[in-house]
Design a protein around this motif. Structure first.
Motif, short mmCIF file in Angstrom:
data_model
loop_
_atom_site.label_atom_id
_atom_site.label_comp_id
_atom_site.label_asym_id
_atom_site.label_seq_id
_atom_site.Cartn_x
_atom_site.Cartn_y
_atom_site.Cartn_z
N ASN A 199 0.94 -1.35 0.11
CA ASN A 199 0.05 0.21 0.20
C ASN A 199 0.81 1.70 0.20
OD1 ASN A 199 -2.22 1.37 0.30
ND2 ASN A 199 -2.54 1.25 2.61
N ALA A 200 1.85 1.15 0.64
CA ALA A 200 2.94 2.83 1.08
C ALA A 200 3.45 2.63 0.04
CB ALA A 200 3.59 1.94 1.54
N ILE A 201 4.05 1.18 -1.53
CA ILE A 201 4.51 1.23 -2.22
C ILE A 201 3.58 2.41 -3.39
CG2 ILE A 201 5.46 0.24 -4.84
CD1 ILE A 201 7.06 -1.26 -2.43
N HIS A 202 2.34 1.93 -3.10
CA HIS A 202 1.40 2.37 -3.76
C HIS A 202 1.14 3.82 -4.34
CE1 HIS A 202 -2.54 2.81 -6.80
NE2 HIS A 202 -2.89 3.37 -5.51
N ILE A 203 1.37 4.46 -2.73
CA ILE A 203 1.12 5.68 -2.90
C ILE A 203 2.05 7.04 -2.92
CG2 ILE A 203 0.82 7.02 -0.58
CD1 ILE A 203 -0.44 5.55 0.82
N LEU A 204 3.74 5.78 -2.94
CA LEU A 204 4.75 6.45 -3.33
C LEU A 204 4.24 6.90 -4.91
CD1 LEU A 204 7.67 5.02 -1.60
CD2 LEU A 204 6.76 7.78 -1.89
N LYS A 205 4.77 5.82 -5.52
CA LYS A 205 4.07 6.30 -6.83
C LYS A 205 3.66 7.02 -8.18
CE LYS A 205 5.48 0.34 -7.70
NZ LYS A 205 5.23 -0.39 -9.02
N LYS A 206 1.82 7.50 -7.25
CA LYS A 206 1.02 8.23 -7.25
C LYS A 206 1.50 9.33 -7.24
CE LYS A 206 -2.75 7.13 -4.55
NZ LYS A 206 -4.51 7.28 -4.19
N ASN A 207 2.07 9.63 -6.08
CA ASN A 207 3.23 11.22 -6.01
C ASN A 207 4.92 11.27 -6.59
OD1 ASN A 207 1.35 12.57 -3.65
ND2 ASN A 207 1.22 10.13 -3.44
N MET A 208 4.78 10.11 -7.49
CA MET A 208 6.26 10.46 -8.28
C MET A 208 5.99 11.06 -9.60
SD MET A 208 8.82 8.43 -5.96
CE MET A 208 7.89 6.72 -6.51
N LYS A 209 6.79 11.80 -10.08
CA LYS A 209 6.96 12.00 -12.08
C LYS A 209 7.57 11.14 -12.22
CE LYS A 209 6.35 16.78 -10.96
NZ LYS A 209 7.13 18.63 -11.07
N GLN A 210 9.16 11.16 -11.70
CA GLN A 210 9.72 9.58 -12.64
C GLN A 210 10.25 8.35 -11.65
OE1 GLN A 210 13.61 11.98 -14.07
NE2 GLN A 210 12.33 11.86 -15.88
N LEU A 211 9.22 7.37 -11.91
CA LEU A 211 9.54 6.19 -11.23
C LEU A 211 10.53 5.91 -10.94
CD1 LEU A 211 6.05 4.20 -11.95
CD2 LEU A 211 6.46 5.90 -10.06
N PRO A 212 11.26 5.25 -9.62
CA PRO A 212 12.36 4.84 -9.71
C PRO A 212 12.96 3.29 -9.78
CG PRO A 212 11.31 5.46 -7.57
CD PRO A 212 10.60 5.93 -8.58
N VAL A 213 13.63 2.10 -9.44
CA VAL A 213 13.38 1.07 -9.83
C VAL A 213 13.07 1.09 -8.07
CG1 VAL A 213 14.81 -1.26 -9.86
CG2 VAL A 213 15.03 0.59 -11.36
N PHE A 214 11.88 -0.07 -8.15
CA PHE A 214 11.70 -0.70 -6.74
C PHE A 214 12.31 -2.35 -6.51
CE2 PHE A 214 8.51 2.43 -7.46
CZ PHE A 214 8.26 2.92 -6.26
N ILE A 215 12.82 -2.81 -5.83
CA ILE A 215 13.36 -3.64 -4.88
C ILE A 215 13.11 -4.20 -4.14
CG2 ILE A 215 15.93 -4.77 -4.81
CD1 ILE A 215 17.31 -2.57 -6.49
N GLY A 216 12.55 -5.72 -3.61
CA GLY A 216 11.94 -5.62 -2.52
C GLY A 216 13.75 -6.76 -1.79
N ILE A 217 13.90 -6.90 -0.83
CA ILE A 217 14.61 -7.06 -0.13
C ILE A 217 13.85 -7.81 1.10
CG2 ILE A 217 16.63 -7.14 1.72
CD1 ILE A 217 16.95 -5.85 -0.55
N PRO A 218 14.60 -9.43 0.78
CA PRO A 218 13.44 -9.86 1.84
C PRO A 218 14.14 -9.65 3.30
CG PRO A 218 14.95 -11.61 0.59
CD PRO A 218 15.04 -10.49 0.03
N ALA A 219 12.25 -9.97 4.23
CA ALA A 219 12.17 -8.97 5.32
C ALA A 219 10.89 -10.11 5.93
CB ALA A 219 12.63 -7.21 5.84
N ILE A 220 11.78 -10.30 7.59
CA ILE A 220 10.39 -10.57 8.29
C ILE A 220 10.20 -9.96 9.30
CG2 ILE A 220 10.66 -13.07 10.67
CD1 ILE A 220 9.98 -13.85 7.86
N PHE A 221 9.28 -9.88 10.26
CA PHE A 221 8.61 -8.84 11.16
C PHE A 221 8.51 -10.12 12.19
CE2 PHE A 221 8.86 -6.03 7.20
CZ PHE A 221 8.84 -4.60 7.76
N LYS A 222 8.69 -9.31 13.58
CA LYS A 222 8.43 -10.39 14.45
C LYS A 222 8.06 -9.42 16.03
CE LYS A 222 13.39 -9.72 16.30
NZ LYS A 222 12.53 -9.07 18.23
N GLU A 223 7.64 -9.88 16.71
CA GLU A 223 6.51 -8.89 17.76
C GLU A 223 8.05 -8.60 18.49
OE1 GLU A 223 7.82 -13.28 20.68
OE2 GLU A 223 6.39 -12.32 18.25
#
Length: 463
Positions: A354-378
């Motif tokens: 959702n955050a990426i979608h919001i960023l894309k709507k607010n940028m004139k020139q889109l950068p490359v998007f690179i997903g990095i494996p990340a685990i979230f925990k408590e």
């Protein structure tokens, strides 16, 4: 004539408010905030001048590695001097005076206590001894201040500034920020947030970042008071991204803009929990019984029959399903902890997309998007099944950018992910031991702040 006299009086008052009071040698406590026309925050594409970090017991290894990395960058890039596009990068260490005669300096420099530290590394950094007590409260320098530029009315050029986020302990913050203001000859600006309350973590500097186009983006945990102040002083419509699902609630926990060889010369590294779950169920290290439990939980939440060999993107998950328990047990060692673990990382994936979608709507020139494996925990010391918020177990996106070099934490997980990053960036990626910071639920970006030169930006690289 009257106007000239008025401007002269204003400039004299401004200078007095920004420097040491020569009559008694004390530091002015009142930040400059009058007649501001515009402010701009540095982004990772401005040329770095100086990296600021706080030395305290436990951080010695990370700082020694940072010294080596900065030395390597200066040498290989042939950086020298303190002006221009090819200026060298320096390192400033903040140190509470109670540590200045202890082993922390010995461990950093590898020399006797009596030998001046600044002579040992004079080309790379100088230590700034902070005389006020209580510096140990400020592990995360990113949170209490930000560097940038300010333009005042009646003055044509932008001036370098240090912005006081007014976060956590304003009185102690001001002492540190005053010293840095004098050391770097920066104006001192107080932002009008409500972050004096430690519970208002959204008003900290780690929740304020800048895109490659200079647009400010913040997390939705930031107060409306501070967002309004930023919009009035920058003339920007601030981009607001979801961060309430995180324990700390800062955008730098899962997003980082970096230089990258491409059409726009920029990329966004973002945390990708879905990719991390794929690695977990295929990793030899996590097999038996953890991988089987995670695979079972993914199958449980999948709307259709789950096959781990198929791309995850084709699956939909029913996240309204309850977390299963075994009997009456709720302890993580006996209960279905993998259900909670998978559910929270699926939710994190949705929030980040959702955050990426919001960023894309607010940028004139889109950068490359690179997903990095990340685990979230408590977070630490939070009860099982608590939904207060999440922290990243391996903060690979909490990075420091120095020119086109990226400094990332070594972390505890996913050597595969680190190899992928290293192969993509080749010799411009550096890993640093941040285990002490990670134990305190943070990363190397949170612990540092970078002074940059607004006159110079990295040249655009194309593939």
């Amino acid at each position: 004539m009257k106007n000239i006299i008025f401007i002269a009086i204003f400039v004299m008052a401004f200078v007095c408010a920004s420097h040491i009071n020569k009559s008694n040698g004390s530091i002015s406590k009142k930040p400059v905030e009058l007649q501001i026309e515009d402010i701009q925050f540095y982004n990772n594409f401005n040329i770095p001048r100086n990296v600021v970090i706080h030395a305290m017991p436990g951080t010695e290894t990370a700082i020694k590695e940072l010294i080596k990395i900065i030395s390597y960058i200066n040498k290989t890039e042939k950086l020298y001097g303190s002006e221009g596009y090819n200026q060298s990068i320096k390192l400033t260490i903040l140190l509470d005076e109670k540590y200045k005669h202890t082993r922390i300096l010995h461990r950093l420099a590898g020399v006797s206590y009596s030998k001046p530290l600044e002579k040992m590394y004079k080309n790379y950094f100088y230590p700034l001894i902070v005389t006020s007590s209580g510096l140990e409260d400020f592990i995360w320098l990113q949170d209490i201040f930000e560097f940038g530029m300010v333009k005042y009315k009646h003055i044509n050029d932008y001036k370098p500034a240090i912005f006081n986020m007014n976060y956590h302990a304003p009185g102690k913050n001001s002492k540190i920020i005053d010293l840095l203001s004098i050391a770097f000859k920066h104006n001192n600006i107080l932002l009008k947030g409500i972050g004096a309350d430690p519970s208002e973590a959204g008003d900290a500097g780690g929740n304020l970042e800048v895109t490659h186009e200079g647009r400010i983006f913040v997390g939705d945990t930031m107060s409306k008071t501070l967002i309004k102040d930023l919009e009035s002083k920058t003339g920007q419509k601030i981009i607001v991204l979801p961060t309430k699902w995180l324990q700390v609630g800062h955008v730098d926990e899962y997003l980082c803009f970096i230089p990258f060889a491409g059409e726009t010369g920029a990329a966004v590294m973002y945390a990708d929990p879905l990719e991390a779950l794929k690695l977990l169920i295929s990793s030899k290290t996590w097999r038996n019984p953890v991988a089987r439990d995670i695979l079972d939980s993914l199958s449980y939440f999948a709307i259709h029959k789950f096959n781990k060999t198929m791309p995850f993107d084709i699956y939909s998950f029913d996240m309204n399903k309850p977390v299963r328990k075994i009997g009456n047990e709720t302890d993580r060692e006996f209960g279905r902890y993998s259900d909670w673990f998978v559910l929270k990382n699926l939710e994190a994936h949705i929030e980040i997309q959702n955050a990426i979608h919001i960023l894309k709507k607010n940028m004139k020139q889109l950068p490359v998007f690179i997903g990095i494996p990340a685990i979230f925990k408590e977070p630490r010391d939070v009860a099982f099944y608590d939904t207060f918020g999440l922290v990243m177990a391996n903060p690979l996106t909490n990075a420091v950018v120095l020119r086109d070099h990226i400094i990332l934490p070594k972390g505890y997980f996913f050597s595969t992910a680190k190899l992928r990053i290293a192969n993509k960036f080749k010799n411009n990626i550096h890993f640093i031991d941040t285990s002490w910071y990670e134990k305190n639920d943070g990363g190397i970006h949170c612990a540092t702040n970078v002074v940059r030169d607004h006159k110079y930006k990295l040249k655009q690289k194309r593939i």
